[in-house]
Design an enzyme around this catalytic site. Structure first.
Site, short mmCIF file in Angstrom:
data_model
loop_
_atom_site.label_atom_id
_atom_site.label_comp_id
_atom_site.label_asym_id
_atom_site.label_seq_id
_atom_site.Cartn_x
_atom_site.Cartn_y
_atom_site.Cartn_z
N CYS A 220 0.64 -1.22 -0.11
CA CYS A 220 -0.03 -0.29 0.19
C CYS A 220 0.86 1.20 0.03
O CYS A 220 0.03 2.36 -0.30
CB CYS A 220 -1.37 -0.40 0.96
SG CYS A 220 0.32 0.29 2.96
N HIS A 257 -3.39 11.57 15.75
CA HIS A 257 -4.21 10.34 14.78
C HIS A 257 -3.07 9.55 13.99
O HIS A 257 -1.65 9.89 14.30
CB HIS A 257 -4.83 10.93 13.55
CG HIS A 257 -4.46 10.63 11.94
ND1 HIS A 257 -6.11 9.71 12.10
CD2 HIS A 257 -3.56 10.44 10.60
CE1 HIS A 257 -6.65 9.09 10.72
NE2 HIS A 257 -4.49 9.36 10.20
N HIS A 260 -5.51 3.83 10.08
CA HIS A 260 -6.63 3.61 10.07
C HIS A 260 -6.37 1.79 10.22
O HIS A 260 -5.26 1.85 9.80
CB HIS A 260 -7.74 3.07 8.61
CG HIS A 260 -7.75 5.35 8.32
ND1 HIS A 260 -6.69 5.95 7.90
CD2 HIS A 260 -9.41 5.53 8.39
CE1 HIS A 260 -7.86 7.06 8.04
NE2 HIS A 260 -9.17 7.28 8.48
N ASP A 264 -7.51 -6.21 6.20
CA ASP A 264 -7.38 -7.59 4.64
C ASP A 264 -5.74 -8.43 5.04
O ASP A 264 -4.97 -8.16 3.94
CB ASP A 264 -7.26 -6.44 3.85
CG ASP A 264 -6.50 -5.55 3.37
OD1 ASP A 264 -6.27 -5.33 4.38
OD2 ASP A 264 -6.82 -4.17 2.41
N ARG A 272 -4.35 -5.57 9.08
CA ARG A 272 -3.45 -4.09 8.56
C ARG A 272 -4.11 -2.46 9.07
O ARG A 272 -4.84 -2.07 9.06
CB ARG A 272 -4.03 -4.11 7.08
CG ARG A 272 -2.77 -3.27 6.83
CD ARG A 272 -2.41 -3.44 4.95
NE ARG A 272 -4.01 -3.23 4.07
CZ ARG A 272 -3.92 -1.99 3.38
NH1 ARG A 272 -3.30 -0.27 4.39
NH2 ARG A 272 -5.54 -1.68 3.24
N CYS A 274 -2.50 0.21 8.72
CA CYS A 274 -2.25 0.73 8.26
C CYS A 274 -1.92 2.40 8.70
O CYS A 274 -2.46 3.36 9.17
CB CYS A 274 -2.84 1.43 6.53
SG CYS A 274 -2.61 1.94 5.19
#
Length: 302
Positions: A220, A257, A260, A264, A272, A274
């Protein structure tokens, strides 16, 4: 020093007293004579299941001037010097690590001089010293204000100070990601293809978040992890921004923050995480102990 701890869930008892000196069962007058070597101290009995020792340390640092080697505010002298008295090696390690993290934070301009000492015999103070903030709340409030304690704590721990520290500590990108929910570019961030061994910590607080052992190449373009170091270091909430339904991942300690989490990822968890590189700082295994994260060294055998 009693009131801030007494209010915490998990605290069973807070006792005012004296420790670290040479005289058994000293009186207040004897301690004030500066001849016994005692510190004025509080002894905290707590339930570690409800209140981790680490949290006690965090509360402690927010009550004192850790840069003053002579005492505290109006109260000067050996008996008023700051110290943490540990009862076992784990407490010693955690106290030293928390001190180092505070030193590295840049919150104070002077060195952190609070000592970390082995616990000695503790002698409860006279009854009129116990729960003083309840017995004479007006004098207690006046003392906190008149001594300069409240003003000092407001200066160094206020939201304005936190904002100032954030602005000075973070790059523009780091601030946009952690404070404004931004996202850095894929494949053009610091850790997306980092293959070194170590841990990833919160860029703001230094709290450990992820391990290289759980990092994988998801394709990603951002660092991807199958799980955090422990469930309690992150929190999740629904995110409906940008006309999407996602699950946002935030630092449990700072609310920053991070990124996310998606469904998957690799088995068995199938998750995951990310995460933006800009929300993290990487600490290689060779520097884990030096940086104050010794408890995680065992994850990476030599």
């Amino acid at each position: 020093m009693v009131k801030p701890f007494e209010e915490l869930p998990g605290v069973i008892k807070v006792t005012s007293g004296y420790t670290g000196g040479t005289l058994e069962n000293p009186s207040y007058e004897e301690v004030c004579s500066k001849a016994t070597g005692h510190y004025e101290a509080v002894q905290i009995t707590f339930d570690a299941e409800l209140l981790p020792y680490k949290m006690l340390l965090e509360i402690y640092w927010r009550q004192i001037d850790p840069t003053n080697p002579r005492g505290q505010f109006f109260d000067q002298g050996q008996s008023y010097q700051t110290a943490i008295f540990y009862h076992n090696q784990d407490q010693q390690r955690q106290a030293q690590e928390s001190k180092q993290i505070l030193e590295n934070s840049g919150r104070f301009n002077e060195p952190i001089v609070t000592e970390i000492l082995p616990a000695a015999a503790f002698y409860p103070a006279e009854e009129y010293h116990q729960g003083y903030h309840r017995k004479d709340p007006i004098k207690y409030i006046r003392y906190r204000q008149g001594s300069g304690r409240d003003a000092f704590l407001e200066k160094h721990w206020s939201k304005d100070k936190d904002e100032e520290l954030l602005r000075s500590k973070l790059t523009q990108l780091q601030y946009e990601v952690t404070q404004e929910g931004g996202t850095e570019l894929p494949f053009k961030n610091e850790y997306w293809n980092n293959e070194k061994t170590g841990i990833y910590v919160d860029i703001i607080s230094g709290d450990p978040l992820f391990s290289s052992l759980d990092k994988f190449d998801s394709g990603c373009g951002w660092p991807s992890f199958s799980k955090p170091l422990s469930p309690e270091v992150v929190k999740e909430k629904p995110d409906f921004r940008h006309s999407m339904h996602r699950t946002e991942v935030l630092s449990a300690k700072t609310g920053a923050h991070l990124g996310h989490v998606f469904n998957d990822g690799p088995t068995p968890e199938g998750l995951r995480y990310c995460i933006n590189s800009a929300a993290l700082r990487f600490i290689p295994k060779e520097e884990i102990e030096k940086e104050g994260y010794g408890e995680y060294r065992s994850l990476f055998p030599l």
